[in-house]
Design a protein around this motif. Structure first.
Motif, mmCIF file in Angstrom:
data_model
loop_
_atom_site.group_PDB
_atom_site.id
_atom_site.type_symbol
_atom_site.label_atom_id
_atom_site.label_comp_id
_atom_site.label_asym_id
_atom_site.label_seq_id
_atom_site.Cartn_x
_atom_site.Cartn_y
_atom_site.Cartn_z
ATOM 1 N N SER A 1 44.100 -21.162 81.068
ATOM 2 C CA SER A 1 44.884 -21.029 79.542
ATOM 3 C C SER A 1 43.771 -21.073 78.310
ATOM 4 O O SER A 1 42.764 -21.978 78.458
ATOM 5 C CB SER A 1 45.834 -22.061 79.052
ATOM 6 O OG SER A 1 46.511 -21.719 77.626
ATOM 7 N N THR A 2 43.760 -20.460 77.522
ATOM 8 C CA THR A 2 42.753 -20.335 76.358
ATOM 9 C C THR A 2 43.175 -21.407 75.249
ATOM 10 O O THR A 2 44.082 -21.758 75.215
ATOM 11 C CB THR A 2 42.447 -18.957 75.947
ATOM 12 O OG1 THR A 2 43.671 -18.799 75.176
ATOM 13 C CG2 THR A 2 42.052 -18.012 76.786
ATOM 14 N N ARG B 1 46.958 -16.205 83.767
ATOM 15 C CA ARG B 1 45.937 -16.090 82.670
ATOM 16 C C ARG B 1 46.901 -16.086 81.285
ATOM 17 O O ARG B 1 47.556 -15.136 81.003
ATOM 18 C CB ARG B 1 45.242 -14.757 82.979
ATOM 19 C CG ARG B 1 44.645 -14.631 84.215
ATOM 20 C CD ARG B 1 43.999 -13.076 84.441
ATOM 21 N NE ARG B 1 45.189 -12.258 84.797
ATOM 22 C CZ ARG B 1 45.958 -11.969 85.595
ATOM 23 N NH1 ARG B 1 45.858 -12.790 86.584
ATOM 24 N NH2 ARG B 1 46.817 -11.004 85.515
ATOM 25 N N TYR C 1 45.941 -10.397 80.719
ATOM 26 C CA TYR C 1 46.636 -11.561 80.420
ATOM 27 C C TYR C 1 47.932 -11.365 80.927
ATOM 28 O O TYR C 1 48.827 -10.423 80.580
ATOM 29 C CB TYR C 1 46.403 -12.020 79.006
ATOM 30 C CG TYR C 1 45.250 -12.858 78.738
ATOM 31 C CD1 TYR C 1 45.001 -14.081 78.855
ATOM 32 C CD2 TYR C 1 44.023 -11.902 78.404
ATOM 33 C CE1 TYR C 1 43.821 -14.601 78.781
ATOM 34 C CE2 TYR C 1 42.851 -12.518 78.124
ATOM 35 C CZ TYR C 1 42.695 -13.779 78.456
ATOM 36 O OH TYR C 1 41.347 -14.494 78.386
ATOM 37 N N TRP D 1 47.129 -17.095 77.194
ATOM 38 C CA TRP D 1 46.723 -16.839 76.147
ATOM 39 C C TRP D 1 47.473 -17.635 74.827
ATOM 40 O O TRP D 1 48.742 -17.464 74.842
ATOM 41 C CB TRP D 1 46.645 -15.314 75.446
ATOM 42 C CG TRP D 1 45.763 -15.129 74.081
ATOM 43 C CD1 TRP D 1 46.510 -15.193 72.885
ATOM 44 C CD2 TRP D 1 44.399 -15.191 74.002
ATOM 45 N NE1 TRP D 1 45.322 -15.266 71.770
ATOM 46 C CE2 TRP D 1 44.341 -15.283 72.470
ATOM 47 C CE3 TRP D 1 43.160 -15.155 74.567
ATOM 48 C CZ2 TRP D 1 43.146 -15.013 71.872
ATOM 49 C CZ3 TRP D 1 42.202 -15.238 74.251
ATOM 50 C CH2 TRP D 1 41.844 -15.199 72.691
ATOM 51 N N LEU E 1 45.329 -8.143 74.575
ATOM 52 C CA LEU E 1 45.299 -8.779 75.688
ATOM 53 C C LEU E 1 45.770 -8.181 76.934
ATOM 54 O O LEU E 1 45.426 -8.645 77.974
ATOM 55 C CB LEU E 1 46.124 -10.298 75.257
ATOM 56 C CG LEU E 1 45.580 -11.167 74.190
ATOM 57 C CD1 LEU E 1 46.613 -12.014 73.601
ATOM 58 C CD2 LEU E 1 44.357 -11.735 74.559
#
Length: 735
Positions: free
Chosen positions: A529-530, A168, A200, A170, A195
């Motif tokens: 991933s964001t 996860r 994350y 960011w 986060l």
């Protein structure tokens, strides 16, 4: 930290700021951690002490052992806390290093709950999960205490969580004043702490060649460019709309660079910022990687590249390989290695290095030769031939199709050929302490998915960018299944939470992201991933991802109810969900009709100063934003005080959107009037546009909660208010 520990029950609440205390009436909670607990479990204990005070208005204290007089929270695992081992015995389950649990039991006649994990960071997540159990919600705006005060009750808690999304990630820093490029270290740390609460486990720091984060020299040419925001300047003066939300600086910038004037000062500030992000992420149990484009350089390095092409991209700030560079060119290889080693040596504690393929590659000429060389080494044509790869790139329905698709896949092939020869001795990604830094390849062209297992060594992870928005990726989800199983299990999908092309307007794509998570999980991918710029609108998506990452049965609708009912109280989620649905509709309309509609670059507003009828879809998108705004204001009247303040931010963001559409609609009318020779009407419409821009910016200034919001104010002044004012003055002078 251990100097803050106390024995037995104390009559004051332990604070983390150097021994201060606050007397609070009510029962106490005892928090037990191991005598030699790892730092992350010590952090977990202090975090729970703070949450107890916020949630229940009672005292909490870290103690060495339970007294039998008060409710108890046992933090850790049998390996790190003997009290957990004694309490759980053989009932402790087998947990992965990310697995964590909450388990009620009785201890010395008192209610107790075990809060632990398969690793120290998982134990920290378990503490945050306990806070969520009692109604705490973790948002980009900070922690939100439940609207309805919970009862301190440790009975009946039984939850075990294992990740459904192993990785996860960011992304932060990146670019544009409306994105985290404008966040100083204080704001970066605040977001990192949120986060951690959202579980994350990786941070990706995305940097550009021209930014002030590294210094290196190659064959007598030293890096000289150290700038932010694509080298755009955003002046702030007394006429700037919304300036009350800004500081007194004459220029908007990242606050950590405000005093930096020279190249060396800017680079020193950049190193300090990134080192601070890395250190804080590590403190919170996350790994950290740097994302770079290895083939791109600031334009001063044209001096060492024979016949380097002209600078390209926004601001014309970067160069790449030209016709004189072949994939086996030793000079270009040494330049790339010099740059990569500079990042490794500047940030020696990083865990990963992400190599991103150029978005608009121009290193295409050697592609056929590179393919033949790769095929001879890897046997590519046993799966697919070169012509079929190019055809697939041309015929797909992503943004990069046709000539752009062919160019993209050819650039990928050349780059991959180059990368295969970049590190023959295996030392390029060795940290100064001898650690091996993990490698990640970003944005492999989807036409190459069928041979990804052959092209990319098995020790390299894959981060896939299929298209610009989640909606577009869903429309092309059949491409995801083309990855071989061995490549899929080390693959992660880039989830665009908000796209810079859709720009400064509010965006949500939670439903499409839900579909992508389901698809990639079915295919055995490792995680996500964001990708985003403005973060303030994204709480619904962030909350959904936090839940779905550990429970794939969660839907966006369930996550929305959990978020809003928790913050605002019962009876609010239904209307807010209608608002979220309307935002998703507006996002999809803009994405479908005009990708780039509010892209935050010069011309963002004035490109709409064109004669002709207003596009019909403008009214449709504006109506959706208006619906969202109305539902939010309706919701605000039903919410508790904290919920009202929370909803107000979102309502104002959508009032901004509605007023933004009013501004560009007036601009379109002004352009038509000017074309028709009716300057009086043009002036009248330009006045409407200016008023709308002013009002839109004022909406943001009333609720600005981050430097992204303040960056939006600066962008609206630079790309909206000032150029429209100048056009108004020109036409008025003609009158």
């Amino acid at each position: 930290m251990r100097g803050c520990w106390v024995s037995g029950v104390v009559a004051t609440c332990l604070l983390l700021c150097g021994g201060s205390s606050l007397a609070v009436a009510g029962p106490a909670v005892e928090v037990v951690v191991g005598a030699d607990a790892p730092p992350l479990e010590q952090l977990a204990a202090t975090e729970w002490v703070a949450q107890v005070r916020s949630l229940f208005d009672v005292e909490a204290a870290i103690v060495e052992s339970p007294s039998g007089d008060n409710p108890v929270v046992l933090i850790g695992s049998p390996k790190t806390n003997s009290a957990v081992a004694d309490a759980m015995g053989a009932d402790w389950p087998e947990l992965s290093d990310q697995g964590h649990l909450l388990r009620s039991l009785k201890l010395k006649g008192q209610e107790a709950v075990v809060v632990g994990g398969g690793s120290p960071v998982a134990t920290l997540w378990a503490v945050y999960e306990l806070g969520r159990h009692f109604g705490m919600r973790y948002t980009a705006h900070g922690d939100k205490i439940p609207a309805v005060k919970p009862k301190l009750d440790f009975t009946g808690i039984d939850k075990t969580l294992e990740p459904q999304q192993q990785q996860r990630i960011w992304r932060t820093v990146n670019d544009f004043p409306v994105g985290p490029e404008s966040w100083g270290l204080a704001e970066q740390k605040t977001m990192l702490q949120q986060l951690a609460k959202l579980k994350y486990n990786r941070i990706m720091i995305s940097v550009w060649p021209w930014q002030p984060f590294v210094d290196y020299e190659f064959r007598g040419t030293r890096k000289q460019t150290a700038t932010l925001f694509f080298d755009e300047t955003f002046p702030i003066d007394s006429d700037t709309p919304g300036r009350t939300a800004l500081d007194r600086s004459p220029i908007f910038t990242n606050p950590d660079f405000a005093a930096a004037k020279t190249y060396d000062e800017k680079t020193a500030a950049g190193k300090k910022l990134l080192t601070g992000i890395i250190d804080e992420a590590h403190r919170l149990g996350m790994t950290v990687g740097l994302s770079i484009s290895p083939l791109e350089f600031p334009k001063e390095f044209a001096a060492v590249l024979p016949d380097a092409p002209k600078p390209h991209g926004i601001g014309n700030l970067v160069i790449g390989p030209g016709p004189k560079q072949t994939p086996d060119d030793p000079l270009f290889r040494d330049l790339v290695r010099t740059k990569i080693r500079a990042y490794v040596e500047t940030y020696p504690t990083i865990d990963h290095m992400y190599f991103t393929m150029p978005e608009f590659p121009n290193w295409n000429a050697p592609a056929k030769t590179s393919w033949e060389r790769l095929d001879e080494k890897l046997g590519l044509e046993s799966v697919i031939d070169y012509g079929a790869v190019v055809q697939a790139a041309r015929e797909r329905t992503t943004v990069a199709n046709g000539d752009r698709g062919e160019s993209a896949v050819q650039g990928n092939i050349t780059t991959l050929d180059f990368l295969h020869n970049l590190d023959p001795d295996g030392t390029m990604l060795k940290a100064p302490d001898g650690r091996q830094i993990g490698g990640v390849l970003t944005a492999l062209d989807p036409a190459l998915f069928p041979i990804a297992d052959k092209l990319v060594p098995e020790y390299i992870e894959l981060l896939h960018f299929v298209d610009y928005t989640a909606r577009r990726v869903v429309q092309n989800k059949q491409l995801l299944a083309k990855l071989p199983e061995s490549a899929a299990k080390r693959s992660m999908i880039i989830l665009t939470l908000a796209d810079d092309n859709v720009g400064v307007l509010p965006q949500l794509a939670t439903s499409d992201i839900h579909a992508l998570l389901n698809e990639t999980q079915k295919l055995g991918w490792a995680g996500f991933s964001t990708r985003y710029w403005m973060v303030g609108d994204l709480d619904p998506t962030l909350n959904y991802l936090a839940l779905a990452a550990f429970d794939s049965s969660v839907t966006p609708q369930q996550a929305n109810v959990e978020l809003i009912d928790g913050i605002c109280g019962p009876g609010v989620a239904q209307r807010m969900t209608l608002a979220f649905d309307a935002i998703e509709k507006a996002t999809a309309i803009i994405d479908e009709h005009d990708l780039g509609f509010a892209f935050p670059v010069p011309g963002m507003v004035m490109k709409h100063y064109a004669s002709g009828p207003t596009p019909a879809w403008w009214e449709e998108a504006n109506a959706a934003y208006n619906e969202a705004m109305v539902e939010m204001y309706r919701s605000q009247t039903r919410a508790g005080k904290a919920g009202r303040n929370y909803i107000l931010y979102h309502a104002k963001r959508h009032e901004f959107a509605v007023t933004y559409f009013a501004a560009i609609t007036a601009l379109r009318a002004a352009a038509q009037a000017k074309k028709d020779g009716d300057n009086e009407l043009a002036i009248e419409e330009l006045e409407k546009a200016l008023e709308a821009i002013y009002n839109a910016t004022h909406c943001i200034s009333e609720v600005a909660a981050s430097n992204s919001d303040r960056g939006l104010i600066a962008v609206m002044a630079a790309y909206g208010f000032r150029p429209v004012s100048q056009e108004y003055e020109r036409i008025e002078a003609d009158e």
